[in-house]
Design a protein around this motif. Structure first.
Motif, PDB file in Angstrom:
ATOM      1  N   SER A   8      41.796  81.296  39.884  1.00  0.00           N
ATOM      2  CA  SER A   8      41.066  81.662  38.670  1.00  0.00           C
ATOM      3  C   SER A   8      39.597  81.964  38.947  1.00  0.00           C
ATOM      4  O   SER A   8      38.990  82.776  38.257  1.00  0.00           O
ATOM      5  N   PHE A   9      39.044  81.291  39.934  1.00  0.00           N
ATOM      6  CA  PHE A   9      37.639  81.473  40.294  1.00  0.00           C
ATOM      7  C   PHE A   9      37.580  81.865  41.771  1.00  0.00           C
ATOM      8  O   PHE A   9      37.239  81.057  42.627  1.00  0.00           O
ATOM      9  N   SER A  10      37.892  83.108  42.043  1.00  0.00           N
ATOM     10  CA  SER A  10      38.051  83.568  43.422  1.00  0.00           C
ATOM     11  C   SER A  10      36.765  83.607  44.237  1.00  0.00           C
ATOM     12  O   SER A  10      36.813  83.720  45.455  1.00  0.00           O
ATOM     13  N   SER A  11      35.620  83.505  43.594  1.00  0.00           N
ATOM     14  CA  SER A  11      34.365  83.502  44.345  1.00  0.00           C
ATOM     15  C   SER A  11      33.660  82.138  44.291  1.00  0.00           C
ATOM     16  O   SER A  11      32.495  82.032  44.656  1.00  0.00           O
ATOM     17  N   LEU A  12      34.379  81.112  43.870  1.00  0.00           N
ATOM     18  CA  LEU A  12      33.812  79.774  43.736  1.00  0.00           C
ATOM     19  C   LEU A  12      33.325  79.241  45.082  1.00  0.00           C
ATOM     20  O   LEU A  12      34.076  79.212  46.053  1.00  0.00           O
ATOM     21  N   LYS A  13      32.056  78.860  45.158  1.00  0.00           N
ATOM     22  CA  LYS A  13      31.460  78.342  46.382  1.00  0.00           C
ATOM     23  C   LYS A  13      30.984  76.905  46.231  1.00  0.00           C
ATOM     24  O   LYS A  13      30.771  76.221  47.219  1.00  0.00           O
ATOM     25  N   TYR A  14      30.774  76.465  45.010  1.00  0.00           N
ATOM     26  CA  TYR A  14      30.150  75.172  44.731  1.00  0.00           C
ATOM     27  C   TYR A  14      31.076  74.356  43.844  1.00  0.00           C
ATOM     28  O   TYR A  14      31.499  74.830  42.797  1.00  0.00           O
ATOM     29  N   ILE A  15      31.383  73.142  44.290  1.00  0.00           N
ATOM     30  CA  ILE A  15      32.215  72.248  43.483  1.00  0.00           C
ATOM     31  C   ILE A  15      31.480  70.929  43.314  1.00  0.00           C
ATOM     32  O   ILE A  15      30.998  70.343  44.284  1.00  0.00           O
ATOM     33  N   SER A  16      31.403  70.473  42.088  1.00  0.00           N
ATOM     34  CA  SER A  16      30.787  69.186  41.789  1.00  0.00           C
ATOM     35  C   SER A  16      31.755  68.377  40.931  1.00  0.00           C
ATOM     36  O   SER A  16      32.069  68.755  39.810  1.00  0.00           O
ATOM     37  N   ILE A  17      32.227  67.282  41.497  1.00  0.00           N
ATOM     38  CA  ILE A  17      33.117  66.370  40.778  1.00  0.00           C
ATOM     39  C   ILE A  17      32.418  65.014  40.817  1.00  0.00           C
ATOM     40  O   ILE A  17      32.527  64.273  41.789  1.00  0.00           O
ATOM     41  N   LYS A  18      31.664  64.724  39.788  1.00  0.00           N
ATOM     42  CA  LYS A  18      30.818  63.536  39.778  1.00  0.00           C
ATOM     43  C   LYS A  18      31.250  62.556  38.691  1.00  0.00           C
ATOM     44  O   LYS A  18      31.600  62.951  37.588  1.00  0.00           O
ATOM     45  N   SER A  19      31.217  61.280  39.057  1.00  0.00           N
ATOM     46  CA  SER A  19      31.386  60.182  38.092  1.00  0.00           C
ATOM     47  C   SER A  19      32.628  60.320  37.226  1.00  0.00           C
ATOM     48  O   SER A  19      32.576  60.110  36.016  1.00  0.00           O
ATOM     49  N   CYS A  20      33.756  60.678  37.833  1.00  0.00           N
ATOM     50  CA  CYS A  20      34.974  60.828  37.030  1.00  0.00           C
ATOM     51  C   CYS A  20      36.124  59.951  37.529  1.00  0.00           C
ATOM     52  O   CYS A  20      37.254  60.113  37.093  1.00  0.00           O
ATOM     53  N   GLY A  21      35.844  59.051  38.464  1.00  0.00           N
ATOM     54  CA  GLY A  21      36.872  58.142  38.947  1.00  0.00           C
ATOM     55  C   GLY A  21      37.801  58.745  39.982  1.00  0.00           C
ATOM     56  O   GLY A  21      38.867  58.186  40.257  1.00  0.00           O
ATOM     57  N   LEU A  22      37.436  59.874  40.580  1.00  0.00           N
ATOM     58  CA  LEU A  22      38.255  60.512  41.602  1.00  0.00           C
ATOM     59  C   LEU A  22      38.501  59.525  42.743  1.00  0.00           C
ATOM     60  O   LEU A  22      37.566  58.974  43.308  1.00  0.00           O
ATOM     61  N   ARG A  23      39.776  59.300  43.057  1.00  0.00           N
ATOM     62  CA  ARG A  23      40.140  58.340  44.097  1.00  0.00           C
ATOM     63  C   ARG A  23      40.535  59.008  45.406  1.00  0.00           C
ATOM     64  O   ARG A  23      40.408  58.422  46.471  1.00  0.00           O
ATOM     65  N   GLU A  24      41.022  60.222  45.320  1.00  0.00           N
ATOM     66  CA  GLU A  24      41.568  60.876  46.502  1.00  0.00           C
ATOM     67  C   GLU A  24      41.357  62.377  46.435  1.00  0.00           C
ATOM     68  O   GLU A  24      41.458  62.983  45.372  1.00  0.00           O
ATOM     69  N   LEU A  25      41.072  62.942  47.575  1.00  0.00           N
ATOM     70  CA  LEU A  25      40.957  64.380  47.712  1.00  0.00           C
ATOM     71  C   LEU A  25      41.665  64.733  49.010  1.00  0.00           C
ATOM     72  O   LEU A  25      41.429  64.101  50.034  1.00  0.00           O
ATOM     73  N   THR A  26      42.546  65.726  48.967  1.00  0.00           N
ATOM     74  CA  THR A  26      43.314  66.071  50.152  1.00  0.00           C
ATOM     75  C   THR A  26      42.922  67.443  50.680  1.00  0.00           C
ATOM     76  O   THR A  26      42.305  68.252  49.977  1.00  0.00           O
ATOM     77  N   CYS A  27      43.347  67.691  51.889  1.00  0.00           N
ATOM     78  CA  CYS A  27      43.145  68.995  52.516  1.00  0.00           C
ATOM     79  C   CYS A  27      43.764  70.086  51.650  1.00  0.00           C
ATOM     80  O   CYS A  27      43.192  71.157  51.483  1.00  0.00           O
ATOM     81  N   GLY A  28      44.913  69.801  51.074  1.00  0.00           N
ATOM     82  CA  GLY A  28      45.585  70.759  50.206  1.00  0.00           C
ATOM     83  C   GLY A  28      44.779  71.087  48.963  1.00  0.00           C
ATOM     84  O   GLY A  28      44.805  72.224  48.482  1.00  0.00           O
ATOM     85  N   ASP A  29      44.050  70.101  48.445  1.00  0.00           N
ATOM     86  CA  ASP A  29      43.208  70.339  47.273  1.00  0.00           C
ATOM     87  C   ASP A  29      42.101  71.342  47.585  1.00  0.00           C
ATOM     88  O   ASP A  29      41.760  72.190  46.762  1.00  0.00           O
ATOM     89  N   LEU A  30      41.528  71.232  48.785  1.00  0.00           N
ATOM     90  CA  LEU A  30      40.398  72.081  49.163  1.00  0.00           C
ATOM     91  C   LEU A  30      40.819  73.395  49.808  1.00  0.00           C
ATOM     92  O   LEU A  30      40.021  74.334  49.896  1.00  0.00           O
ATOM     93  N   GLU A  31      42.063  73.479  50.248  1.00  0.00           N
ATOM     94  CA  GLU A  31      42.547  74.666  50.940  1.00  0.00           C
ATOM     95  C   GLU A  31      42.382  75.940  50.110  1.00  0.00           C
ATOM     96  O   GLU A  31      42.054  77.005  50.641  1.00  0.00           O
ATOM     97  N   GLN A  32      42.561  75.834  48.808  1.00  0.00           N
ATOM     98  CA  GLN A  32      42.492  77.006  47.935  1.00  0.00           C
ATOM     99  C   GLN A  32      41.118  77.678  47.915  1.00  0.00           C
ATOM    100  O   GLN A  32      40.985  78.826  47.525  1.00  0.00           O
ATOM    101  N   PHE A  33      40.093  76.967  48.364  1.00  0.00           N
ATOM    102  CA  PHE A  33      38.733  77.524  48.353  1.00  0.00           C
ATOM    103  C   PHE A  33      38.347  78.109  49.710  1.00  0.00           C
ATOM    104  O   PHE A  33      37.379  78.844  49.813  1.00  0.00           O
ATOM    105  N   GLY A  34      39.082  77.745  50.739  1.00  0.00           N
ATOM    106  CA  GLY A  34      38.911  78.297  52.075  1.00  0.00           C
ATOM    107  C   GLY A  34      37.491  78.346  52.581  1.00  0.00           C
ATOM    108  O   GLY A  34      36.688  77.452  52.325  1.00  0.00           O
ATOM    109  N   GLU A  35      37.190  79.434  53.266  1.00  0.00           N
ATOM    110  CA  GLU A  35      35.888  79.591  53.919  1.00  0.00           C
ATOM    111  C   GLU A  35      34.729  79.768  52.953  1.00  0.00           C
ATOM    112  O   GLU A  35      33.579  79.574  53.323  1.00  0.00           O
ATOM    113  N   ARG A  36      35.004  80.134  51.717  1.00  0.00           N
ATOM    114  CA  ARG A  36      33.891  80.378  50.784  1.00  0.00           C
ATOM    115  C   ARG A  36      33.254  79.101  50.255  1.00  0.00           C
ATOM    116  O   ARG A  36      32.126  79.127  49.764  1.00  0.00           O
TER     117      ARG A  36
END
Length: 116
Positions: A8-36
């Motif tokens: 949906s956001f093919s040029s997304l370069k910046y991600i901020s996930i703050k203060s939301c109780g995130l417990r886990e982040l996987t390689c698969g979660d970040l794979e969709q953003f690749g090199e950008r």
């Protein structure tokens, strides 16, 4: 993290996930953003572990902010897999509490301390 976010956001370069109780982040979660993906802010969450392969699909990650999590262990190689992190922030974590800019001479020692 929604798997369709990268489509949906093919040029997304910046991600901020703050203060939301995130417990886990996987390689698969970040794979969709690749090199950008260049900025990743995960401040004040519940993350406890950083896997060696977490950033393997994001070699251009320049700023990594993990301040205020509950990180107890960073698997060796997790940070060194990044091509050129300009700034790394690990303040207020059980495993390590510090920050460094890429241009500082102490980067290899800083990364070794985090990953030990």
């Amino acid at each position: 993290m929604p798997r369709e976010l990268g489509e949906s956001f093919s040029s997304l370069k910046y991600i901020s996930i703050k203060s939301c109780g995130l417990r886990e982040l996987t390689c698969g979660d970040l794979e969709q953003f690749g090199e950008r993906l260049t900025y990743l802010w995960l401040c004040n969450n519940e993350i406890e572990f950083i896997d060696k392969n977490l950033f393997k699909n994001n070699p251009n990650l320049a700023i990594l902010n993990l301040i205020g999590n509950k990180i107890k262990f960073v698997e060796p190689g997790a940070i060194t897999e990044l091509a050129f992190p300009h700034s790394i922030y690990f303040g207020n974590n059980p495993c390590f509490s510090g920050s460094i800019s890429y241009d500082e001479e102490g980067l290899p020692d800083f990364v070794a301390e985090i990953e030990s």
